[in-house]
Design a protein around this motif. Sequence first.
Motif, mmCIF file in Angstrom:
data_model
loop_
_atom_site.group_PDB
_atom_site.id
_atom_site.type_symbol
_atom_site.label_atom_id
_atom_site.label_comp_id
_atom_site.label_asym_id
_atom_site.label_seq_id
_atom_site.Cartn_x
_atom_site.Cartn_y
_atom_site.Cartn_z
ATOM 1 N N THR A 29 0.869 -1.187 0.046
ATOM 2 C CA THR A 29 -0.088 -0.035 -0.117
ATOM 3 C C THR A 29 0.563 1.141 -0.141
ATOM 4 N N THR A 32 -1.463 -1.071 -4.169
ATOM 5 C CA THR A 32 -3.075 -0.325 -4.208
ATOM 6 C C THR A 32 -2.529 0.922 -3.770
ATOM 7 N N GLU A 39 -5.154 -1.054 -7.104
ATOM 8 C CA GLU A 39 -5.982 -1.272 -7.744
ATOM 9 C C GLU A 39 -6.156 0.383 -6.511
ATOM 10 N N VAL A 69 -7.984 1.527 -2.987
ATOM 11 C CA VAL A 69 -8.379 1.356 -1.727
ATOM 12 C C VAL A 69 -7.638 3.305 -1.002
ATOM 13 N N ILE A 123 -13.319 0.759 4.741
ATOM 14 C CA ILE A 123 -11.846 0.731 4.024
ATOM 15 C C ILE A 123 -11.133 -1.026 4.294
ATOM 16 N N ASN A 145 -12.751 -2.924 1.977
ATOM 17 C CA ASN A 145 -12.258 -3.146 0.740
ATOM 18 C C ASN A 145 -10.856 -3.959 0.788
ATOM 19 N N TYR A 146 -10.265 -3.810 1.517
ATOM 20 C CA TYR A 146 -8.924 -4.651 1.612
ATOM 21 C C TYR A 146 -9.173 -6.330 1.628
#
Length: 341
Positions: free
Chosen positions: A111, A135, A152, A154, A330, A333-334
Amino acid sequence: MKILLIMDPGIPVPPALYGGHERLVSLFAEEYHKMGHEVTLLAGPGSHCSGKTVAFGTNDLGRSKQVRFYEARFVWKYLRNNRNSFDLIHNFGRLVYLLPVLNNPVKKIMTYGRPVAQGGIKIVNSLPNRNLIFTACSNNCVATGNVKGRWETVYNAIDFSQYKLNTKVTEDAPLMFLGRLDRIKGAHTAIQVAKATNNQLIIAGNISHTVEDQAYFKTVIEPQIDHKQIKYVGPLNDAEKNSRLGHAKALLFPIEWDEPFGMVMIEAMGCGTPVIAFRRGSVPEVVKNGINGFIVDDAAGMQQKISEIGTIDRSMCRKTAMERFNVNVIACNYLQLFYDK
Protein backbone atom coordinates in the motif's frame (compact mmCIF):
# COMPACT_ATOMS: atom_id res chain seq x y z
CA MET A 1 -7.09 -15.36 9.02
CA LYS A 2 -3.55 -14.54 10.17
CA ILE A 3 -2.51 -11.06 9.04
CA LEU A 4 0.89 -9.38 9.27
CA LEU A 5 0.93 -5.56 9.07
CA ILE A 6 4.27 -3.88 8.37
CA MET A 7 5.11 -0.21 8.92
CA ASP A 8 8.45 1.62 8.71
CA PRO A 9 10.04 2.68 12.00
CA GLY A 10 10.41 6.40 12.61
CA ILE A 11 7.11 7.11 14.37
CA PRO A 12 5.33 4.67 16.73
CA VAL A 13 2.06 3.01 15.74
CA PRO A 14 -0.26 4.64 16.71
CA PRO A 15 1.37 8.09 16.70
CA ALA A 16 0.88 10.55 19.56
CA LEU A 17 0.61 13.54 17.19
CA TYR A 18 1.77 13.65 13.56
CA GLY A 19 1.81 10.40 11.60
CA GLY A 20 -0.76 9.80 8.88
CA HIS A 21 0.25 6.32 7.72
CA GLU A 22 1.08 5.22 11.26
CA ARG A 23 -2.45 6.19 12.29
CA LEU A 24 -3.88 4.22 9.37
CA VAL A 25 -1.90 1.10 10.22
CA SER A 26 -3.14 1.28 13.80
CA LEU A 27 -6.74 1.65 12.64
CA PHE A 28 -6.50 -1.37 10.35
CA ALA A 29 -4.74 -3.48 12.98
CA GLU A 30 -7.58 -2.79 15.42
CA GLU A 31 -10.30 -3.27 12.80
CA TYR A 32 -8.87 -6.57 11.55
CA HIS A 33 -8.63 -7.73 15.18
CA LYS A 34 -12.25 -6.66 15.81
CA MET A 35 -13.31 -8.68 12.75
CA GLY A 36 -11.82 -11.80 14.36
CA HIS A 37 -8.51 -12.02 12.51
CA GLU A 38 -5.20 -12.80 14.21
CA VAL A 39 -3.04 -9.70 13.79
CA THR A 40 0.72 -9.21 14.11
CA LEU A 41 2.16 -5.71 13.81
CA LEU A 42 5.77 -5.20 12.73
CA ALA A 43 6.65 -1.55 13.47
CA GLY A 44 8.95 0.86 15.31
CA PRO A 45 9.67 0.95 19.06
CA GLY A 46 6.74 1.97 21.25
CA SER A 47 4.18 0.54 18.83
CA HIS A 48 1.26 -1.54 20.05
CA CYS A 49 -2.02 -3.07 18.93
CA SER A 50 -4.64 -5.48 20.24
CA GLY A 51 -2.81 -8.36 18.58
CA LYS A 52 0.90 -9.19 18.72
CA THR A 53 3.53 -6.49 18.18
CA VAL A 54 7.12 -7.00 17.04
CA ALA A 55 9.20 -3.83 17.40
CA PHE A 56 12.25 -3.08 15.28
CA GLY A 57 14.42 -0.19 14.13
CA THR A 58 14.68 3.34 15.49
CA ASN A 59 12.10 6.08 15.90
CA ASP A 60 14.07 8.76 14.10
CA LEU A 61 12.81 10.23 10.82
CA GLY A 62 16.35 11.44 10.05
CA ARG A 63 18.03 8.07 10.52
CA SER A 64 20.86 7.13 8.15
CA LYS A 65 20.78 4.85 5.11
CA GLN A 66 22.86 2.36 7.06
CA VAL A 67 20.25 2.22 9.83
CA ARG A 68 17.51 1.77 7.22
CA PHE A 69 19.48 -1.11 5.70
CA TYR A 70 19.71 -2.84 9.10
CA GLU A 71 15.95 -2.36 9.45
CA ALA A 72 15.36 -4.02 6.09
CA ARG A 73 17.63 -6.92 7.12
CA PHE A 74 15.54 -7.39 10.26
CA VAL A 75 12.32 -7.57 8.22
CA TRP A 76 13.92 -9.97 5.70
CA LYS A 77 14.99 -12.31 8.49
CA TYR A 78 11.58 -12.12 10.13
CA LEU A 79 9.79 -12.91 6.87
CA ARG A 80 12.14 -15.77 5.99
CA ASN A 81 11.53 -17.32 9.41
CA ASN A 82 7.77 -16.74 9.33
CA ARG A 83 6.93 -16.90 5.64
CA ASN A 84 4.38 -19.69 6.16
CA SER A 85 2.85 -18.23 9.33
CA PHE A 86 0.53 -15.72 7.66
CA ASP A 87 -2.33 -15.76 5.18
CA LEU A 88 -1.92 -12.09 4.28
CA ILE A 89 1.03 -9.69 4.51
CA HIS A 90 -0.15 -6.07 4.31
CA ASN A 91 2.86 -3.82 3.87
CA PHE A 92 2.64 -0.05 4.44
CA GLY A 93 6.42 0.22 4.66
CA ARG A 94 9.18 -0.03 2.07
CA LEU A 95 8.62 -2.24 -0.97
CA VAL A 96 12.06 -3.80 -0.46
CA TYR A 97 10.76 -5.47 2.72
CA LEU A 98 8.81 -7.97 0.59
CA LEU A 99 11.81 -9.39 -1.28
CA PRO A 100 12.03 -12.68 0.71
CA VAL A 101 8.36 -13.53 0.07
CA LEU A 102 7.83 -12.14 -3.45
CA ASN A 103 7.45 -15.59 -4.98
CA ASN A 104 5.93 -17.20 -1.88
CA PRO A 105 2.24 -18.20 -2.16
CA VAL A 106 1.26 -15.91 0.75
CA LYS A 107 -0.96 -13.07 -0.46
CA LYS A 108 0.67 -9.66 -0.29
CA ILE A 109 -0.79 -6.14 -0.43
CA MET A 110 1.68 -3.30 -0.93
CA THR A 111 0.00 0.00 0.00
CA TYR A 112 1.18 3.49 -0.98
CA GLY A 113 0.10 6.79 0.50
CA ARG A 114 2.43 9.05 -1.47
CA PRO A 115 3.65 9.33 -5.09
CA VAL A 116 5.21 6.05 -6.17
CA ALA A 117 8.80 5.52 -7.36
CA GLN A 118 8.23 3.65 -10.62
CA GLY A 119 11.75 2.21 -10.74
CA GLY A 120 11.13 -0.05 -7.76
CA ILE A 121 7.81 -1.24 -9.20
CA LYS A 122 9.48 -2.22 -12.48
CA ILE A 123 12.31 -4.06 -10.71
CA VAL A 124 9.99 -6.03 -8.42
CA ASN A 125 7.72 -7.00 -11.30
CA SER A 126 10.72 -8.19 -13.31
CA LEU A 127 11.41 -10.73 -10.54
CA PRO A 128 9.44 -13.96 -10.04
CA ASN A 129 6.44 -13.04 -7.89
CA ARG A 130 3.04 -14.40 -6.89
CA ASN A 131 -0.08 -13.00 -5.27
CA LEU A 132 1.19 -9.41 -5.10
CA ILE A 133 -1.30 -6.54 -5.30
CA PHE A 134 -0.34 -2.87 -5.27
CA THR A 135 -2.77 -0.35 -3.81
CA ALA A 136 -2.69 3.42 -3.47
CA CYS A 137 -4.96 5.81 -1.61
CA SER A 138 -6.56 7.50 -4.64
CA ASN A 139 -6.87 7.13 -8.39
CA ASN A 140 -4.50 10.07 -8.63
CA CYS A 141 -1.89 8.24 -6.56
CA VAL A 142 -2.38 4.95 -8.43
CA ALA A 143 -1.59 6.79 -11.66
CA THR A 144 1.90 7.62 -10.36
CA GLY A 145 2.91 3.96 -10.07
CA ASN A 146 0.68 1.95 -12.38
CA VAL A 147 3.41 0.87 -14.81
CA LYS A 148 3.49 -2.86 -14.04
CA GLY A 149 1.61 -5.37 -11.92
CA ARG A 150 -1.92 -5.32 -10.54
CA TRP A 151 -3.05 -1.97 -9.08
CA GLU A 152 -6.19 -1.08 -7.14
CA THR A 153 -7.45 2.11 -5.51
CA VAL A 154 -8.30 1.76 -1.83
CA TYR A 155 -8.95 5.06 -0.09
CA ASN A 156 -7.62 6.10 3.31
CA ALA A 157 -9.86 5.89 6.36
CA ILE A 158 -10.62 7.24 9.79
CA ASP A 159 -12.69 5.89 12.66
CA PHE A 160 -15.72 8.18 12.47
CA SER A 161 -16.83 7.10 15.95
CA GLN A 162 -13.89 9.13 17.27
CA TYR A 163 -15.16 12.35 15.64
CA LYS A 164 -18.10 14.25 17.11
CA LEU A 165 -20.61 15.83 14.76
CA ASN A 166 -21.27 19.50 15.40
CA THR A 167 -24.43 20.37 13.47
CA LYS A 168 -24.24 24.12 13.98
CA VAL A 169 -21.50 26.71 14.46
CA THR A 170 -21.77 30.40 15.23
CA GLU A 171 -21.63 33.02 12.50
CA ASP A 172 -18.25 34.19 13.76
CA ALA A 173 -16.79 30.67 13.94
CA PRO A 174 -13.21 30.53 12.66
CA LEU A 175 -11.82 28.99 9.53
CA MET A 176 -9.31 26.19 10.06
CA PHE A 177 -6.02 25.19 8.47
CA LEU A 178 -4.61 21.90 9.73
CA GLY A 179 -1.52 20.31 8.25
CA ARG A 180 2.24 20.22 8.15
CA LEU A 181 3.48 23.78 7.70
CA ASP A 182 5.26 23.30 4.38
CA ARG A 183 4.80 25.78 1.55
CA ILE A 184 3.08 23.19 -0.63
CA LYS A 185 0.32 22.81 1.96
CA GLY A 186 -0.69 26.42 1.38
CA ALA A 187 -1.01 27.97 4.85
CA HIS A 188 -0.06 31.34 3.34
CA THR A 189 -3.04 31.14 1.01
CA ALA A 190 -5.34 30.25 3.92
CA ILE A 191 -4.13 33.42 5.69
CA GLN A 192 -4.74 35.49 2.55
CA VAL A 193 -8.29 34.12 2.25
CA ALA A 194 -9.08 34.67 5.94
CA LYS A 195 -7.93 38.28 5.76
CA ALA A 196 -9.80 38.96 2.52
CA THR A 197 -13.06 37.62 4.00
CA ASN A 198 -12.55 39.12 7.47
CA ASN A 199 -12.58 35.71 9.16
CA GLN A 200 -10.51 34.40 12.03
CA LEU A 201 -8.13 31.59 11.04
CA ILE A 202 -6.84 28.88 13.35
CA ILE A 203 -3.61 27.32 12.03
CA ALA A 204 -2.59 23.97 13.51
CA GLY A 205 0.14 21.51 12.60
CA ASN A 206 3.79 20.73 12.99
CA ILE A 207 6.64 22.78 11.55
CA SER A 208 8.78 20.72 9.19
CA HIS A 209 12.38 20.03 10.24
CA THR A 210 13.82 20.95 6.83
CA VAL A 211 15.77 24.21 6.55
CA GLU A 212 13.62 25.39 3.64
CA ASP A 213 10.31 24.83 5.41
CA GLN A 214 11.52 26.30 8.69
CA ALA A 215 12.53 29.41 6.76
CA TYR A 216 9.08 29.46 5.13
CA PHE A 217 7.41 29.44 8.55
CA LYS A 218 9.72 32.09 9.98
CA THR A 219 9.53 34.51 7.06
CA VAL A 220 6.06 33.93 5.56
CA ILE A 221 3.75 32.55 8.25
CA GLU A 222 5.01 33.70 11.64
CA PRO A 223 5.03 37.46 10.83
CA GLN A 224 1.29 37.23 10.06
CA ILE A 225 0.35 35.52 13.33
CA ASP A 226 -1.24 38.23 15.48
CA HIS A 227 -2.94 35.86 17.99
CA LYS A 228 -6.25 37.57 17.23
CA GLN A 229 -7.34 37.11 13.63
CA ILE A 230 -4.54 34.67 12.74
CA LYS A 231 -3.70 32.16 15.49
CA TYR A 232 -1.17 29.33 15.49
CA VAL A 233 -1.91 26.60 18.06
CA GLY A 234 0.81 24.04 17.21
CA PRO A 235 0.35 20.30 16.63
CA LEU A 236 -2.90 18.81 17.93
CA ASN A 237 -3.63 15.51 19.66
CA ASP A 238 -6.81 13.63 18.75
CA ALA A 239 -9.05 15.36 21.30
CA GLU A 240 -7.78 18.82 20.33
CA LYS A 241 -8.17 18.06 16.63
CA ASN A 242 -11.75 16.92 17.18
CA SER A 243 -12.64 20.08 19.09
CA ARG A 244 -10.91 22.54 16.77
CA LEU A 245 -12.30 21.03 13.58
CA GLY A 246 -15.79 20.69 15.02
CA HIS A 247 -15.98 24.36 15.95
CA ALA A 248 -14.70 25.65 12.60
CA LYS A 249 -17.05 26.90 9.87
CA ALA A 250 -14.82 25.36 7.19
CA LEU A 251 -11.47 23.68 6.65
CA LEU A 252 -9.29 25.39 4.05
CA PHE A 253 -7.17 23.04 1.93
CA PRO A 254 -5.26 25.28 -0.54
CA ILE A 255 -2.65 22.74 -1.58
CA GLU A 256 0.06 23.55 -4.13
CA TRP A 257 0.89 19.96 -5.02
CA ASP A 258 -0.97 16.79 -6.02
CA GLU A 259 -1.81 15.56 -2.53
CA PRO A 260 -2.32 11.76 -2.73
CA PHE A 261 -5.24 11.85 -0.30
CA GLY A 262 -5.38 14.45 2.48
CA MET A 263 -6.60 12.75 5.67
CA VAL A 264 -7.50 16.08 7.26
CA MET A 265 -10.31 16.50 4.73
CA ILE A 266 -12.23 13.48 6.01
CA GLU A 267 -11.32 14.30 9.62
CA ALA A 268 -13.04 17.66 9.15
CA MET A 269 -16.02 16.02 7.47
CA GLY A 270 -16.24 13.60 10.41
CA CYS A 271 -17.04 16.65 12.56
CA GLY A 272 -19.51 17.94 9.99
CA THR A 273 -17.10 20.66 8.90
CA PRO A 274 -17.10 21.26 5.13
CA VAL A 275 -13.87 21.50 3.16
CA ILE A 276 -12.96 24.16 0.61
CA ALA A 277 -10.08 22.75 -1.40
CA PHE A 278 -8.01 23.44 -4.48
CA ARG A 279 -8.57 21.16 -7.47
CA ARG A 280 -5.31 19.22 -7.09
CA GLY A 281 -4.42 15.57 -6.49
CA SER A 282 -7.17 13.52 -4.87
CA VAL A 283 -9.43 16.48 -4.00
CA PRO A 284 -12.00 15.75 -6.76
CA GLU A 285 -12.22 12.16 -5.46
CA VAL A 286 -12.79 13.14 -1.83
CA VAL A 287 -14.84 16.35 -1.91
CA LYS A 288 -18.41 16.13 -3.23
CA ASN A 289 -19.00 19.61 -4.54
CA GLY A 290 -21.85 21.35 -2.70
CA ILE A 291 -22.44 18.37 -0.38
CA ASN A 292 -19.42 18.11 1.91
CA GLY A 293 -17.52 21.12 0.63
CA PHE A 294 -16.44 22.99 -2.47
CA ILE A 295 -13.71 22.45 -5.06
CA VAL A 296 -12.10 25.66 -6.31
CA ASP A 297 -9.23 26.62 -8.57
CA ASP A 298 -7.64 29.52 -6.73
CA ALA A 299 -7.75 31.84 -3.72
CA ALA A 300 -10.44 33.99 -5.33
CA GLY A 301 -12.68 30.94 -5.72
CA MET A 302 -12.00 29.97 -2.10
CA GLN A 303 -13.02 33.44 -0.92
CA GLN A 304 -16.25 33.24 -2.89
CA LYS A 305 -17.25 29.84 -1.51
CA ILE A 306 -16.77 30.94 2.10
CA SER A 307 -19.89 33.08 1.66
CA GLU A 308 -21.77 29.93 0.56
CA ILE A 309 -20.57 27.64 3.35
CA GLY A 310 -23.92 27.95 5.15
CA THR A 311 -25.58 26.02 2.32
CA ILE A 312 -23.79 22.84 3.38
CA ASP A 313 -25.78 20.54 5.68
CA ARG A 314 -23.21 19.51 8.28
CA SER A 315 -25.01 16.24 9.09
CA MET A 316 -25.00 15.27 5.41
CA CYS A 317 -21.36 16.34 5.18
CA ARG A 318 -20.44 13.73 7.79
CA LYS A 319 -22.83 11.06 6.48
CA THR A 320 -21.57 11.11 2.89
CA ALA A 321 -17.94 10.92 4.04
CA MET A 322 -18.59 8.15 6.58
CA GLU A 323 -20.27 5.97 3.96
CA ARG A 324 -17.11 6.05 1.88
CA PHE A 325 -14.18 6.43 4.29
CA ASN A 326 -15.06 4.82 7.63
CA VAL A 327 -12.44 2.31 8.75
CA ASN A 328 -14.80 -0.69 8.64
CA VAL A 329 -15.65 0.10 4.99
CA ILE A 330 -12.02 0.45 3.91
CA ALA A 331 -10.84 -2.59 5.90
CA CYS A 332 -13.45 -4.68 4.06
CA ASN A 333 -12.22 -3.24 0.76
CA TYR A 334 -8.70 -4.43 1.55
CA LEU A 335 -9.85 -7.89 2.64
CA GLN A 336 -11.94 -8.24 -0.51
CA LEU A 337 -8.66 -8.08 -2.45
CA PHE A 338 -7.54 -11.11 -0.44
CA TYR A 339 -10.69 -13.05 -1.26
CA ASP A 340 -10.71 -12.11 -4.95
CA LYS A 341 -9.37 -14.82 -7.20
